[in-house]
Design a protein around this motif. Sequence first.
Motif, PDB file in Angstrom:
ATOM      1  N   GLY A 116      17.304 -15.026  12.340  1.00 42.06           N
ATOM      2  CA  GLY A 116      18.217 -16.258  13.157  1.00 42.06           C
ATOM      3  C   GLY A 116      17.934 -17.148  14.229  1.00 42.06           C
ATOM      4  N   ILE A 117      18.894 -17.347  14.241  1.00 42.70           N
ATOM      5  CA  ILE A 117      18.488 -18.548  15.225  1.00 42.70           C
ATOM      6  C   ILE A 117      19.727 -18.568  16.672  1.00 42.70           C
ATOM      7  N   ASP A 130      14.386 -23.736   9.282  1.00 43.10           N
ATOM      8  CA  ASP A 130      13.888 -22.918   8.294  1.00 43.10           C
ATOM      9  C   ASP A 130      12.679 -21.562   7.939  1.00 43.10           C
ATOM     10  N   VAL A 131      11.811 -21.054   8.984  1.00 44.02           N
ATOM     11  CA  VAL A 131      11.585 -19.828   9.417  1.00 44.02           C
ATOM     12  C   VAL A 131      12.319 -18.505   8.933  1.00 44.02           C
ATOM     13  N   VAL A 132      14.058 -19.233   9.187  1.00 39.28           N
ATOM     14  CA  VAL A 132      14.898 -18.359   9.103  1.00 39.28           C
ATOM     15  C   VAL A 132      14.815 -17.973   7.103  1.00 39.28           C
ATOM     16  N   GLU A 133      14.681 -19.443   6.668  1.00 42.63           N
ATOM     17  CA  GLU A 133      15.100 -19.543   4.921  1.00 42.63           C
ATOM     18  C   GLU A 133      14.234 -18.895   4.820  1.00 42.63           C
ATOM     19  N   ALA A 146      28.832 -23.565  18.754  1.00 44.48           N
ATOM     20  CA  ALA A 146      27.648 -22.031  18.527  1.00 44.48           C
ATOM     21  C   ALA A 146      26.752 -23.313  17.298  1.00 44.48           C
ATOM     22  N   VAL A 147      26.419 -23.404  17.792  1.00 45.86           N
ATOM     23  CA  VAL A 147      24.797 -22.966  16.282  1.00 45.86           C
ATOM     24  C   VAL A 147      24.565 -22.970  14.820  1.00 45.86           C
ATOM     25  N   ARG A 148      24.320 -23.058  14.445  1.00 50.79           N
ATOM     26  CA  ARG A 148      24.338 -22.600  12.656  1.00 50.79           C
ATOM     27  C   ARG A 148      22.982 -21.631  12.326  1.00 50.79           C
ATOM     28  N   ARG A 149      23.371 -20.877  12.244  1.00 41.77           N
ATOM     29  CA  ARG A 149      22.303 -19.555  11.557  1.00 41.77           C
ATOM     30  C   ARG A 149      22.844 -18.682  10.630  1.00 41.77           C
ATOM     31  N   ARG A 150      21.704 -17.968  10.294  1.00 41.84           N
ATOM     32  CA  ARG A 150      22.082 -16.483   9.282  1.00 41.84           C
ATOM     33  C   ARG A 150      23.373 -16.136  10.276  1.00 41.84           C
ATOM     34  N   GLY A 151      24.223 -15.848   9.805  1.00 41.56           N
ATOM     35  CA  GLY A 151      25.567 -14.479  10.037  1.00 41.56           C
ATOM     36  C   GLY A 151      26.664 -15.532  11.592  1.00 41.56           C
ATOM     37  N   ALA A 152      27.140 -14.442  12.282  1.00 42.90           N
ATOM     38  CA  ALA A 152      28.191 -15.466  12.948  1.00 42.90           C
ATOM     39  C   ALA A 152      28.320 -14.379  14.373  1.00 42.90           C
ATOM     40  N   GLY A 153      27.972 -15.268  15.551  1.00 43.41           N
ATOM     41  CA  GLY A 153      28.441 -14.104  16.391  1.00 43.41           C
ATOM     42  C   GLY A 153      26.688 -14.664  17.569  1.00 43.41           C
ATOM     43  N   HIS A 154      26.235 -14.166  18.002  1.00 39.54           N
ATOM     44  CA  HIS A 154      25.359 -13.531  19.153  1.00 39.54           C
ATOM     45  C   HIS A 154      24.813 -12.133  18.600  1.00 39.54           C
ATOM     46  N   PRO A 155      23.144 -12.404  17.845  1.00 36.13           N
ATOM     47  CA  PRO A 155      22.488 -11.518  17.297  1.00 36.13           C
ATOM     48  C   PRO A 155      23.199 -10.300  17.957  1.00 36.13           C
ATOM     49  N   ASP A 178      10.707  -8.123  11.253  1.00 34.38           N
ATOM     50  CA  ASP A 178      11.576  -7.995  11.068  1.00 34.38           C
ATOM     51  C   ASP A 178      12.680  -8.372  12.267  1.00 34.38           C
ATOM     52  N   ARG A 179      12.620  -8.481  13.087  1.00 41.97           N
ATOM     53  CA  ARG A 179      12.594  -8.483  14.211  1.00 41.97           C
ATOM     54  C   ARG A 179      12.767 -10.017  15.170  1.00 41.97           C
ATOM     55  N   THR A 180      12.226 -11.193  14.726  1.00 42.67           N
ATOM     56  CA  THR A 180      12.343 -12.195  15.344  1.00 42.67           C
ATOM     57  C   THR A 180      13.037 -13.304  15.376  1.00 42.67           C
ATOM     58  N   TRP A 181      13.524 -13.859  16.407  1.00 37.60           N
ATOM     59  CA  TRP A 181      15.196 -14.991  16.062  1.00 37.60           C
ATOM     60  C   TRP A 181      14.200 -16.036  16.859  1.00 37.60           C
ATOM     61  N   MET A 182      14.771 -17.304  16.371  1.00 39.40           N
ATOM     62  CA  MET A 182      14.407 -18.642  17.325  1.00 39.40           C
ATOM     63  C   MET A 182      15.717 -19.242  17.743  1.00 39.40           C
ATOM     64  N   THR A 183      14.638 -20.110  18.461  1.00 37.41           N
ATOM     65  CA  THR A 183      15.726 -21.065  19.598  1.00 37.41           C
ATOM     66  C   THR A 183      15.670 -22.659  18.416  1.00 37.41           C
ATOM     67  N   PRO A 184      17.186 -23.465  18.559  1.00 35.44           N
ATOM     68  CA  PRO A 184      16.684 -24.786  18.390  1.00 35.44           C
ATOM     69  C   PRO A 184      15.882 -25.939  18.708  1.00 35.44           C
ATOM     70  N   ASP A 185      15.203 -24.427  19.744  1.00 39.58           N
ATOM     71  CA  ASP A 185      13.927 -26.150  20.127  1.00 39.58           C
ATOM     72  C   ASP A 185      12.548 -25.355  20.148  1.00 39.58           C
ATOM     73  N   SER A 186      12.569 -24.865  18.934  1.00 38.94           N
ATOM     74  CA  SER A 186      10.936 -24.077  18.327  1.00 38.94           C
ATOM     75  C   SER A 186      11.081 -24.289  16.961  1.00 38.94           C
ATOM     76  N   TYR A 187       9.228 -23.820  16.549  1.00 41.87           N
ATOM     77  CA  TYR A 187       9.414 -23.987  15.233  1.00 41.87           C
ATOM     78  C   TYR A 187       8.354 -22.455  15.613  1.00 41.87           C
ATOM     79  N   PHE A 188       7.827 -22.325  14.378  1.00 43.63           N
ATOM     80  CA  PHE A 188       6.746 -21.475  13.696  1.00 43.63           C
ATOM     81  C   PHE A 188       6.311 -21.801  12.864  1.00 43.63           C
ATOM     82  N   SER A 189       4.588 -22.046  12.772  1.00 39.85           N
ATOM     83  CA  SER A 189       3.902 -22.040  11.553  1.00 39.85           C
ATOM     84  C   SER A 189       2.445 -21.726  11.311  1.00 39.85           C
TER      85      SER A 189
END
Length: 461
Positions: free
Chosen positions: A435-436, A426-429, A445-454, A384-395
């Motif tokens: 978020g990213i 996808d990992v966020v959804e 800015a980068v599209r992610r859940r919420g606005a601004g930096h976490p 519940d406290r993991t974030w992603m960068t735009p150049d990452s993946y989780f699988s």
Amino acid sequence: MLAGLVDGFVELPEPPDVGDGAAEDGPLAWPGYGAARERAVARTGERESVLCGTGRVDGTRAVLIVFEFAFLGGSLGEHAGARIEAAHACARARHLPLVSLVASGGSRMQEGMRALSQLQRVARQTALTGAAGVPQISVARHPTTGGGWAAVAAGADVCLALGGAEVAFAGSRIRPAGTDPRAACTAEAQLAAGHVDGVVPADGLRRALGRWLSLLSGPAAGRVAPPYALGAAAPPQSGWAAVERARDAGRPRADAYLDACFSFREEIGGDRCGGRDEQGVTCGFGRLPDGRTAAFAAQRGTAVRPAGLRTAARLVRLADRLGFPVLTLVDTPGAAGDIDAERAGTGPAVADCFAAVVACRTPVTTLVVGEGGSGGALALAAPDRTWMTPDSYFSVLAPEAATAVLKRDPSLVRETAEQLRLRPQDVVELGVARGIVGPPPGRAAVRRRGAGHPDGTPRGG
């Protein structure tokens, strides 16, 4: 030893007399023991092999335990044990970090089992001081053997060693014949085996201790916000593009993120079980922009080995006990699965890391900065406290491995990558990441859940 290292040293009051026969022959009535002690007093100007007091090391106040090897080989007897016990009690009462400068041949033969039992006494004090959340740093000087190594130096939260020092459990006079001390019994060998956290030159000890004491004396309050994204500014369009971007040798790696997050940092050096994984994991403590300290455990983009996972678990548990928030950076294709790794315990090491992270009482924040491959990556991820960068993946598995598990033709690996839904968005959804993270101020800015930096907090704040 104290000259040039400690400022304003004040010796602690002498603990109550333990009846060790300072002017006689001790608890075993060992012939000549009293005389040997008096000669040691005349030679060193000290009444015991251990001197304890308070002082400042490079500006940070601490309680110090200093061994005098010239006093009967720095050996531990009842009175030395009483002094060490008093030093620990002082550190706990004043909540000051405790520094042990060790040079000892072990237990004092002339006091027999009464001397050996001091190792239990010291171990109990170490445990009590640790439970009180007081940092403990040791320095293994030349030589540090026997109980001096096992009960004092090796039991500290952070263990440093002076370059070239003899550091071993078995002393030189009792090792098996033909033993090459360079193979396992030096500071450098213990560092390579993951038993000490750093080897420092004598003239660099004040600075090294000062940095560690400064870091361990100021835990940050609350969570550490994930760092800003340092690479791509927008999420990838396809699953395979996400994989290729995460595997790009030119993208920012753990050290770049740690440099951006901390003004300076110090690393712990191994798992204390005989292993190091410098290529796979880096762990330690760093100074945040607000002047406080956080712990970090960061994967470096390679398959993480059991020693690296155990080092990360050690770091998380240490941070938890001392009250430091933790930042973890995920970047691994997965846990190593070769024969050597299996023999070293990949499965138990992954399990241990999972257990350390989920049980940690201080906040753990995770940023996936590259590859997030299966359990080896998830082991460092905060629920519940993991974030992603735009150049990452989780699988669940890397696409190639997943294709093989599903018995698909290798040509379908790109299709598998799409179906795994491993892109950061996808990992966020899917609800696995929150978020990213966006780029630093001034970039798009980068599209992610919420606005601004976490959390709306500054990087690393």
